[in-house]
Design an enzyme around this catalytic site. Structure first.
Site, PDB file in Angstrom:
ATOM      1  N   CYS A   2      37.661  40.436  56.550  1.00  0.00           N
ATOM      2  CA  CYS A   2      38.715  39.909  57.406  1.00  0.00           C
ATOM      3  C   CYS A   2      38.264  38.538  57.896  1.00  0.00           C
ATOM      4  CB  CYS A   2      38.940  40.831  58.580  1.00  0.00           C
ATOM      5  SG  CYS A   2      39.083  42.558  58.102  1.00  0.00           S
ATOM      6  N   ARG A  27      40.468  35.391  53.255  1.00  0.00           N
ATOM      7  CA  ARG A  27      39.520  36.476  53.514  1.00  0.00           C
ATOM      8  C   ARG A  27      40.214  37.817  53.693  1.00  0.00           C
ATOM      9  NH1 ARG A  27      34.210  34.608  55.297  1.00  0.00           N
ATOM     10  NH2 ARG A  27      33.872  36.757  55.891  1.00  0.00           N
ATOM     11  N   TRP A  74      41.938  42.670  56.284  1.00  0.00           N
ATOM     12  CA  TRP A  74      41.884  43.332  54.983  1.00  0.00           C
ATOM     13  C   TRP A  74      41.529  44.774  55.320  1.00  0.00           C
ATOM     14  CZ3 TRP A  74      38.624  46.114  51.778  1.00  0.00           C
ATOM     15  CH2 TRP A  74      38.986  46.176  50.431  1.00  0.00           C
ATOM     16  N   ASN A  98      35.352  42.292  62.387  1.00  0.00           N
ATOM     17  CA  ASN A  98      35.162  42.343  60.925  1.00  0.00           C
ATOM     18  C   ASN A  98      34.027  43.312  60.651  1.00  0.00           C
ATOM     19  OD1 ASN A  98      36.941  40.282  60.662  1.00  0.00           O
ATOM     20  ND2 ASN A  98      35.466  38.774  59.914  1.00  0.00           N
ATOM     21  N   GLY A  99      34.135  44.080  59.599  1.00  0.00           N
ATOM     22  CA  GLY A  99      33.036  44.983  59.239  1.00  0.00           C
ATOM     23  C   GLY A  99      33.470  46.430  59.320  1.00  0.00           C
ATOM     24  N   GLU A 472      34.403  37.731  31.901  1.00  0.00           N
ATOM     25  CA  GLU A 472      34.922  36.918  32.999  1.00  0.00           C
ATOM     26  C   GLU A 472      36.378  36.513  32.726  1.00  0.00           C
ATOM     27  OE1 GLU A 472      34.308  36.294  35.920  1.00  0.00           O
ATOM     28  OE2 GLU A 472      35.224  34.381  36.438  1.00  0.00           O
ATOM     29  N   LYS A 476      39.451  37.417  35.233  1.00  0.00           N
ATOM     30  CA  LYS A 476      40.296  36.355  35.806  1.00  0.00           C
ATOM     31  C   LYS A 476      41.763  36.711  35.615  1.00  0.00           C
ATOM     32  CE  LYS A 476      38.499  34.583  37.771  1.00  0.00           C
ATOM     33  NZ  LYS A 476      37.217  34.566  38.375  1.00  0.00           N
ATOM     34  N   GLU A 479      42.820  39.855  37.753  1.00  0.00           N
ATOM     35  CA  GLU A 479      42.856  39.749  39.216  1.00  0.00           C
ATOM     36  C   GLU A 479      43.972  38.852  39.725  1.00  0.00           C
ATOM     37  OE1 GLU A 479      39.324  38.368  41.271  1.00  0.00           O
ATOM     38  OE2 GLU A 479      38.891  36.909  39.724  1.00  0.00           O
ATOM     39  N   HIS A 495      35.489  51.281  16.538  1.00  0.00           N
ATOM     40  CA  HIS A 495      34.899  52.563  16.952  1.00  0.00           C
ATOM     41  C   HIS A 495      35.742  53.233  18.037  1.00  0.00           C
ATOM     42  CE1 HIS A 495      31.356  51.991  14.509  1.00  0.00           C
ATOM     43  NE2 HIS A 495      31.347  50.724  14.901  1.00  0.00           N
ATOM     44  N   LYS A 594      38.380  37.397  49.563  1.00  0.00           N
ATOM     45  CA  LYS A 594      37.397  36.497  48.980  1.00  0.00           C
ATOM     46  C   LYS A 594      35.973  37.017  49.110  1.00  0.00           C
ATOM     47  CE  LYS A 594      36.045  32.681  47.072  1.00  0.00           C
ATOM     48  NZ  LYS A 594      36.201  32.633  45.617  1.00  0.00           N
TER      49      LYS A 594
HETATM   50  C1  AGP Z   1      35.876  36.780  41.315  1.00  0.00           C
HETATM   51  O1  AGP Z   1      37.003  36.116  40.925  1.00  0.00           O
HETATM   52  C2  AGP Z   1      36.051  37.849  42.267  1.00  0.00           C
HETATM   53  N1  AGP Z   1      37.025  37.643  43.229  1.00  0.00           N
HETATM   54  C3  AGP Z   1      34.839  38.658  42.620  1.00  0.00           C
HETATM   55  O2  AGP Z   1      34.509  39.369  41.465  1.00  0.00           O
HETATM   56  C4  AGP Z   1      33.568  37.954  43.151  1.00  0.00           C
HETATM   57  O3  AGP Z   1      32.972  37.199  42.142  1.00  0.00           O
HETATM   58  C5  AGP Z   1      32.596  39.031  43.674  1.00  0.00           C
HETATM   59  O4  AGP Z   1      33.224  39.734  44.714  1.00  0.00           O
HETATM   60  C6  AGP Z   1      31.277  38.481  44.132  1.00  0.00           C
HETATM   61  O5  AGP Z   1      31.430  37.606  45.202  1.00  0.00           O
HETATM   62  P1  AGP Z   1      30.241  36.698  45.692  1.00  0.00           P
HETATM   63  O6  AGP Z   1      29.904  35.766  44.580  1.00  0.00           O
HETATM   64  O7  AGP Z   1      30.791  36.007  46.896  1.00  0.00           O
HETATM   65  O8  AGP Z   1      29.093  37.598  46.036  1.00  0.00           O
END
Ligand code: AGP
Length: 599
Positions: A2, A27, A74, A98-99, A472, A476, A479, A495, A594
């Protein structure tokens, strides 16, 4: 996950809180709320959904208040609704959190026994009651709560009976205090304070902070702490869109200059500089990370395994959420490398702490300089990517891959598996990297996106490093465009996964690895024979004459130490264009945040 903002000064507090919440929205964006002091009492206003909804609710609220707190959520405990949205208040206490408080149910039972009842499903409301239940000095009440709570928290607290003061404390969740002229700020993210001040102090675990407009007092168990005021290195421009439609687009475009910045930092007089960690004294290296950072780590392992392989070093990669619960047998030549853009990812941080506590050497590749991981790792290699706001990482991944590549190159050079001539060529390629990248930024990806955006499933295939980049690329796409996508080692297709191929299923084949390009191409054709529509990302020397390919993107063929950096660019753009065509919120995809500060 958050976002938190708090302000006390002379400005209109709702303006400051709303500006802060907007910059924090990446966030968490399930719901948002503010609490502001209006004359004698504190008024709480909340709204479900994006910050814009809260802004609408605040229209007409023209109180002249100059102190308050705000939060963008969040959800972790309790569904997304206004009741569960922060700030939470219990009697004299109003707070944002937060947390995660792990023992909140136990605390709830204790508090219910002494007469508290609760309106929300959150752990945060329990904290407000816990603080309220302590009869006495407010700082002592916060220390009491610290002792009782297990878990993570960043908290900013207002008391109904103390008009001009904010209180703050944290554990395992980021929080800084921004220092202004006759005004002060509290925020979970440095970008919040940048429009007003670059000066800030870190809050350490166990500290309690009392903030008025004229002073910031930090207490620890030893009394008043003399805090060092730091200066943020990022500018407000770094944290803004700068004319781009989305942060993601801006951040992708920054990759071109990022490689120059990294070259200037890490290459000195044609040599690897001392800023690249020398890991040659270790024979057992674990690289640990989450999500895209884990995929970057996987590139790092591949490069060391392939080019430094002299049996003197074993590299293992693991996702942090798994690694932290496994048994590890470290020796005196073990090194744990953590990779994290935010520097706050809970699982990655837990792995770092585990390694630190076992006296294993640790190295962090990390972007946010004020983050917990940057502070706690024994050695830090800064990513230098500047603020990354879009939830989907682009330049962050780019920097992580490049830095791991440099660590691998230096290691190979020291161990003698990379010769002087090879090193010279590698450094020359690095110097010219931007010129290899530029043409990839000039391609129009909208045609390929227009063929993909309405598909339900998209598969990537590749071998070796091409497969790793596919991981990756696939992440991308899923997500930000919510299209189901998966990636397979090209040779594995037959396979099992080939059963998924139907008429017109898009298969994106990545072929830049010279040695196995023919085999990769055969695998792509196998998929096509089952009806797949075939898309290719291939280096210039892959011969596709007489093949029927839906779309082909050509990338220059360069050393594998840099090839992944070229290969990922088209996929970042394709994901971006597809998400736009689908009308998705590119920068703030659903269900994500994020920085993942919960387990
Ligand atoms: C990437 O697009 C993601 N949103 C996610 O996988 C991210 O890379 C992951 O949560 C790790 O985050 P960090 O690099 O801040 O530790």
């Amino acid at each position: 996950m958050c976002g938190i903002v708090g302000y006390v000064g002379n400005r209109n507090v709702t303006d400051v809180l709303m500006q802060g919440l907007k910059s924090l929205e990446y966030r968490g964006y399930d719901s948002a709320g503010v609490a502001v002091r209006c004359d004698k009492n504190i008024k709480v206003i909340k709204s479900v959904g994006k910050i814009a909804n809260l802004e609408e609710k605040l229209q007409g609220f023209n109180d002249k208040s100059t102190i308050g707190i705000g939060h963008t959520r969040w959800a972790t405990h309790g569904e997304v609704n206004e009741v569960n949205c922060h700030p939470h208040s219990v009697n004299n206490v109003v707070l944002v959190h937060n947390g995660i408080i792990e023992n909140y149910r136990e605390l709830k039972r204790e508090l219910e026994l002494v007469g508290y009842s609760f309106l929300t499903d959150t752990d945060s409301e329990i904290i407000a009651a816990l603080i309220d239940s302590y009869k006495g000095n407010k700082c002592d009440a916060l220390v009491y709560a610290q002792m009782k709570m297990k878990g993570s928290y960043a908290l900013v607290i207002m008391f109904d009976d103390e008009a001009n003061t904010l209180y703050a404390m944290r554990k395992d969740s980021p929080l800084i205090v921004g220092i202004g002229e006759n005004e002060n700020f509290v925020a979970s993210d440095i970008s919040v304070i940048l429009p007003y001040t670059k000066k800030y102090v870190d809050i350490e675990e166990g500290e309690v902070v009392k903030i008025t407009k004229s002073e910031v007092l930090v207490y620890s168990e030893n009394g008043l702490v003399d805090k060092k005021i730091k200066t943020a290195l990022w500018s407000i421009e770094d944290a803004q869109k700068g004319g781009y439609e989305h942060f993601m687009l801006k951040e992708m475009n920054e990759e071109k200059d990022l490689c120059v910045k990294l070259y200037n930092k890490f290459i000195e007089d044609g040599n690897y500089s001392d800023d690249i960690p020398d890991i040659s004294s270790y024979n057992d290296i674990d690289i640990v990370a989450c999500g895209s950072a884990f995929y970057a780590a996987t590139v790092g392992k591949y490069l060391i395994d392939t080019y430094v392989c002299d049996r003197s070093v074993r590299v293992n990669v693991d996702v942090a959420s798994e690694y932290r619960y496994k048994k590890h047998f470290y020796g005196d030549k073990s090194l744990v490398i953590v990779v994290s853009q935010s520097g706050e990812t809970a699982d990655t941080l837990a792995c770092l702490r585990m390694a630190n506590s076992l006296n294993v050497d640790t190295l962090a590749i990390v972007n946010v300089p004020s983050s917990t991981i940057a502070k706690e790792a024994k050695l830090v290699m800064p990513m230098l990517a500047g603020p990354e706001i879009a939830v989907a990482t682009t330049k962050g991944y780019f920097s992580q891959v490049l830095e791991l590549s440099l660590i691998a190159q230096k290691l190979g050079y020291i161990k003698g598996t990379i010769s002087k001539e090879e090193k010279k060529l590698l450094i020359e390629t690095f110097e010219n990297l931007k010129s290899y990248l530029i043409p990839l930024f000039e391609i129009d990806y909208s045609t390929i996106a227009s063929k993909l955006w309405f598909k339900e499933h998209i598969y990537f295939i590749g071998r070796g490093i091409d497969y790793i980049v596919g991981l990756e690329a696939s992440l991308k796409l899923k997500e930000i465009s919510y299209i189901h996508s998966d990636v397979y080692q090209a040779g594995e297709l037959k396979h099992g996964p080939i059963a998924l191929i139907d008429n017109d299923t898009p298969v994106i084949s990545i072929i830049t690895n010279d040695e196995i390009k023919e085999k990769s191409l055969s695998n792509a054709i196998e998929a096509q024979s089952r009806g797949a529509s075939l898309y290719l990302l291939a280096s210039e020397n892959v011969d596709t004459d007489n093949l029927k390919i839906d779309e082909i993107i050509r990338v220059p063929r360069i050393s594998e130490f840099y090839q992944p950096l070229l290969n990922i660019i088209p996929f970042q753009f394709i994901a971006y264009e597809v998400a736009k065509l689908k009308g998705c919120d590119v920068d703030k995809p659903k269900n994500l945040a994020k920085s993942v500060t919960v387990e």
